[in-house]
Design an enzyme around this catalytic site. Structure first.
Site, PDB file in Angstrom:
ATOM      1  N   CYS A 139     -64.513 -54.624  -2.331  1.00  0.00           N
ATOM      2  CA  CYS A 139     -63.156 -55.448  -3.135  1.00  0.00           C
ATOM      3  C   CYS A 139     -62.752 -56.792  -2.456  1.00  0.00           C
ATOM      4  O   CYS A 139     -61.197 -57.621  -3.049  1.00  0.00           O
ATOM      5  CB  CYS A 139     -62.558 -54.757  -3.211  1.00  0.00           C
ATOM      6  SG  CYS A 139     -62.391 -53.752  -4.605  1.00  0.00           S
TER       7      CYS A 139
ATOM      8  N   HIS B 169     -55.785 -57.914  -4.243  1.00  0.00           N
ATOM      9  CA  HIS B 169     -56.098 -57.668  -4.643  1.00  0.00           C
ATOM     10  C   HIS B 169     -55.740 -56.244  -5.655  1.00  0.00           C
ATOM     11  O   HIS B 169     -54.734 -55.340  -5.514  1.00  0.00           O
ATOM     12  CB  HIS B 169     -57.442 -56.707  -3.819  1.00  0.00           C
ATOM     13  CG  HIS B 169     -58.058 -55.211  -5.131  1.00  0.00           C
ATOM     14  ND1 HIS B 169     -58.986 -55.878  -6.152  1.00  0.00           N
ATOM     15  CD2 HIS B 169     -58.319 -54.406  -4.496  1.00  0.00           C
ATOM     16  CE1 HIS B 169     -59.512 -55.151  -6.348  1.00  0.00           C
ATOM     17  NE2 HIS B 169     -59.739 -53.777  -5.393  1.00  0.00           N
TER      18      HIS B 169
ATOM     19  N   ASN C 100     -59.267 -53.153 -12.575  1.00  0.00           N
ATOM     20  CA  ASN C 100     -60.227 -54.041 -10.977  1.00  0.00           C
ATOM     21  C   ASN C 100     -61.017 -54.470 -11.210  1.00  0.00           C
ATOM     22  O   ASN C 100     -62.254 -53.752 -11.374  1.00  0.00           O
ATOM     23  CB  ASN C 100     -59.520 -51.968 -10.014  1.00  0.00           C
ATOM     24  CG  ASN C 100     -60.392 -52.553  -9.104  1.00  0.00           C
ATOM     25  OD1 ASN C 100     -60.853 -53.481  -8.952  1.00  0.00           O
ATOM     26  ND2 ASN C 100     -60.062 -51.516  -7.505  1.00  0.00           N
TER      27      ASN C 100
HETATM   28  O1  UT7 Z   1     -60.732 -51.623  -4.775  1.00  0.00           O
HETATM   29  C1  UT7 Z   1     -60.459 -50.288  -4.714  1.00  0.00           C
HETATM   30  C2  UT7 Z   1     -60.488 -49.115  -5.387  1.00  0.00           C
HETATM   31  N1  UT7 Z   1     -60.022 -47.640  -5.872  1.00  0.00           N
HETATM   32  C3  UT7 Z   1     -58.406 -48.177  -6.075  1.00  0.00           C
HETATM   33  O2  UT7 Z   1     -57.670 -48.781  -5.598  1.00  0.00           O
HETATM   34  C4  UT7 Z   1     -58.396 -46.396  -6.238  1.00  0.00           C
HETATM   35  C5  UT7 Z   1     -57.022 -46.106  -5.162  1.00  0.00           C
HETATM   36  N2  UT7 Z   1     -56.769 -44.527  -6.230  1.00  0.00           N
HETATM   37  C6  UT7 Z   1     -56.119 -44.388  -7.408  1.00  0.00           C
HETATM   38  O3  UT7 Z   1     -55.507 -45.536  -7.707  1.00  0.00           O
HETATM   39  C7  UT7 Z   1     -55.238 -42.990  -7.313  1.00  0.00           C
HETATM   40  O4  UT7 Z   1     -55.640 -42.789  -7.193  1.00  0.00           O
HETATM   41  C8  UT7 Z   1     -55.815 -42.799  -9.077  1.00  0.00           C
HETATM   42  C9  UT7 Z   1     -55.164 -43.494  -9.793  1.00  0.00           C
HETATM   43  C10 UT7 Z   1     -57.721 -43.102  -8.348  1.00  0.00           C
HETATM   44  C11 UT7 Z   1     -55.673 -41.848  -9.229  1.00  0.00           C
HETATM   45  O5  UT7 Z   1     -54.684 -41.254  -9.212  1.00  0.00           O
HETATM   46  P1  UT7 Z   1     -53.458 -40.350  -8.549  1.00  0.00           P
HETATM   47  O6  UT7 Z   1     -52.033 -40.161  -8.351  1.00  0.00           O
HETATM   48  O7  UT7 Z   1     -54.210 -40.513  -7.038  1.00  0.00           O
HETATM   49  O8  UT7 Z   1     -54.311 -38.583  -8.727  1.00  0.00           O
HETATM   50  P2  UT7 Z   1     -54.972 -37.098  -8.465  1.00  0.00           P
HETATM   51  O9  UT7 Z   1     -56.433 -38.202  -8.035  1.00  0.00           O
HETATM   52  O10 UT7 Z   1     -54.239 -36.899  -7.383  1.00  0.00           O
HETATM   53  O11 UT7 Z   1     -54.796 -36.292  -9.735  1.00  0.00           O
HETATM   54  C12 UT7 Z   1     -54.116 -35.898  -9.826  1.00  0.00           C
HETATM   55  C13 UT7 Z   1     -54.385 -35.331 -11.632  1.00  0.00           C
HETATM   56  C14 UT7 Z   1     -55.225 -34.255 -11.123  1.00  0.00           C
HETATM   57  O12 UT7 Z   1     -55.568 -33.421 -11.892  1.00  0.00           O
HETATM   58  P3  UT7 Z   1     -54.361 -31.377 -11.488  1.00  0.00           P
HETATM   59  O13 UT7 Z   1     -55.861 -31.635 -10.511  1.00  0.00           O
HETATM   60  O14 UT7 Z   1     -53.559 -32.514 -10.586  1.00  0.00           O
HETATM   61  O15 UT7 Z   1     -54.664 -31.084 -12.684  1.00  0.00           O
HETATM   62  C15 UT7 Z   1     -56.403 -34.972 -12.268  1.00  0.00           C
HETATM   63  O16 UT7 Z   1     -57.667 -34.309 -12.300  1.00  0.00           O
HETATM   64  O17 UT7 Z   1     -54.356 -35.953 -12.850  1.00  0.00           O
HETATM   65  C16 UT7 Z   1     -56.455 -35.453 -12.904  1.00  0.00           C
HETATM   66  N3  UT7 Z   1     -57.010 -37.279 -13.406  1.00  0.00           N
HETATM   67  C17 UT7 Z   1     -56.072 -36.748 -14.730  1.00  0.00           C
HETATM   68  N4  UT7 Z   1     -55.648 -37.324 -15.775  1.00  0.00           N
HETATM   69  C18 UT7 Z   1     -55.736 -37.348 -16.544  1.00  0.00           C
HETATM   70  C19 UT7 Z   1     -57.245 -38.028 -13.239  1.00  0.00           C
HETATM   71  N5  UT7 Z   1     -57.553 -39.005 -13.735  1.00  0.00           N
HETATM   72  C20 UT7 Z   1     -57.131 -38.620 -14.888  1.00  0.00           C
HETATM   73  C21 UT7 Z   1     -57.308 -39.483 -16.543  1.00  0.00           C
HETATM   74  N6  UT7 Z   1     -56.081 -38.931 -16.991  1.00  0.00           N
HETATM   75  N7  UT7 Z   1     -58.285 -40.760 -15.875  1.00  0.00           N
END
Ligand code: UT7
Length: 316
Positions: free
Chosen positions: A115, A240, A270
């Site tokens: 990215c 980005h 993204n």
């Molecule tokens: O170009 C660079 C590429 N990548 C990035 O920049 C990604 C960077 N990371 C992020 O943007 C965030 O970490 C995410 C958007 C991917 C995830 O957000 P988060 O606030 O870090 O959520 P998390 O991974 O800590 O998950 C929290 C909860 C989990 O459930 P439990 O374990 O708390 O019950 C996940 O299973 O949210 C759940 N979850 C979802 N729920 C609904 C994960 N994805 C989803 C979803 N819809 N799409």
């Protein structure tokens, strides 16, 4: 490494972008997997993204738009750099297809720095200009829908397809320049975000988020310090487009505001190496940048790689 101030003029003679027709909304995704518009909007800022098309097709459309806006004869382009993580084929470089369709026989290559690729391309292109080239087409183009698993809600919601392009020119009439830059990699973080051959994208979202904030802050600050520029002096930051919360966290520490920022991620998701030039095109079309303004680009992604660059803007 942080760059020194090169004394060569730099002009963004034309900027263009392209998105595929097909829109995939958060509600569309909610019908496919266990997620919701509310969750995606709250956690990322993304409302919809585009899917379909090919990397070369999008790159050609964006490249053509940038060339048309520059007003130059395409034959005057002396090099094409295409930043992409999703090339059409394993070989040759997708840039060869792009050059052919634009009627160019100059040198071309693909650049893979995930990215952050477009920012790397900007530094590379500036190096070519310093070597005496006059006009370079720099493109970022991606078809991320080929890389993500649409049954994995933790990644499928984030990515989209698109392309953005700029014609960069070095001419005595330009008052623009690349003031400072910073590029870096931490290969120890490779496991956080990768795609193997024949498998879909793997990401440790939480850790990528944490590291992204820290490298965006460090790299941007280094680049600003190198040029002796304060955050409030920057007219436009073009980051980005991964997650609005990454920007909000980093901006708090850097002293930037969202009003100073080019944001398109709500409409594009993204788009990896394409996201910065797509956001730049949006800002340019909205007249958000004038000649003489300071513009900061900052990218980050798999590797982990990062890059930032500060330019004194001179547009078309
Ligand atoms: O170009 C660079 C590429 N990548 C990035 O920049 C990604 C960077 N990371 C992020 O943007 C965030 O970490 C995410 C958007 C991917 C995830 O957000 P988060 O606030 O870090 O959520 P998390 O991974 O800590 O998950 C929290 C909860 C989990 O459930 P439990 O374990 O708390 O019950 C996940 O299973 O949210 C759940 N979850 C979802 N729920 C609904 C994960 N994805 C989803 C979803 N819809 N799409």
């Amino acid at each position: 490494m942080t760059g020194n101030r090169p004394a060569i003029p730099l002009r963004f003679s034309g900027v263009g972008s392209a998105l595929p027709q097909k829109v995939l909304t958060n509600d569309d995704l909610s019908a496919m997997m266990d997620t919701s518009d509310e969750w995606i909007t709250e956690r990322t800022g993304i409302k919809e993204r585009r899917i379909g098309g090919s990397t070369s097709g999008l790159a050609i459309e964006a490249g053509q738009a940038a060339i048309t806006r520059s007003g130059f004869d395409p034959a005057s382009i002396e090099h094409v750099v295409l930043a992409t993580t999703t090339p059409d084929k394993r070989m040759p470089g997708t840039s060869a297809t792009v050059a052919r369709e634009l009627g160019l026989t100059c040198g071309t290559f693909d650049l893979q720095a995930a990215c952050a690729g477009w920012v790397y391309g900007l530094i590379v292109a500036n190096g070519f200009l310093a070597q005496g080239m006059e006009r370079i087409l720099l493109i970022g183009a991606e078809t991320m829908d080929r890389m993500v698993d649409f049954t994995d809600r933790s990644t499928a919601i984030l990515f989209g397809n698109g392309a953005g392009a700029v014609v960069l020119e070095s001419s005595d009439q330009s008052n623009g320049e690349l003031l400072s830059w910073d590029l870096g990699t931490d290969g120890d973080l490779l496991h956080l975000l990768y795609t193997d051959y024949e498998s879909s994208l793997h990401m440790d979202g939480r850790e990528v988020f944490r590291k992204a904030v820290s490298v965006v802050v460090d790299s941007s600050q280094k680049t600003l310090d190198k040029a002796g520029v304060r955050a409030e002096e920057v007219k436009l930051v073009v980051p980005h487009q991964a997650n609005i919360r990454i920007l909000e966290s980093a901006w708090k520490r850097l002293g930037f505001s969202i009003d100073q920022t080019a944001v398109v991620l709500d409409r594009t998701g993204n788009t990896s190496a394409a996201s910065i030039p797509i956001a730049l095109d949006d800002a340019v079309q909205k007249d958000r940048v004038d000649d003489g303004d300071l513009v900061l680009f900052v990218g980050f992604g798999a590797g982990m790689t990062w890059g930032s660059a500060l330019v004194r803007w001179h547009g078309n």
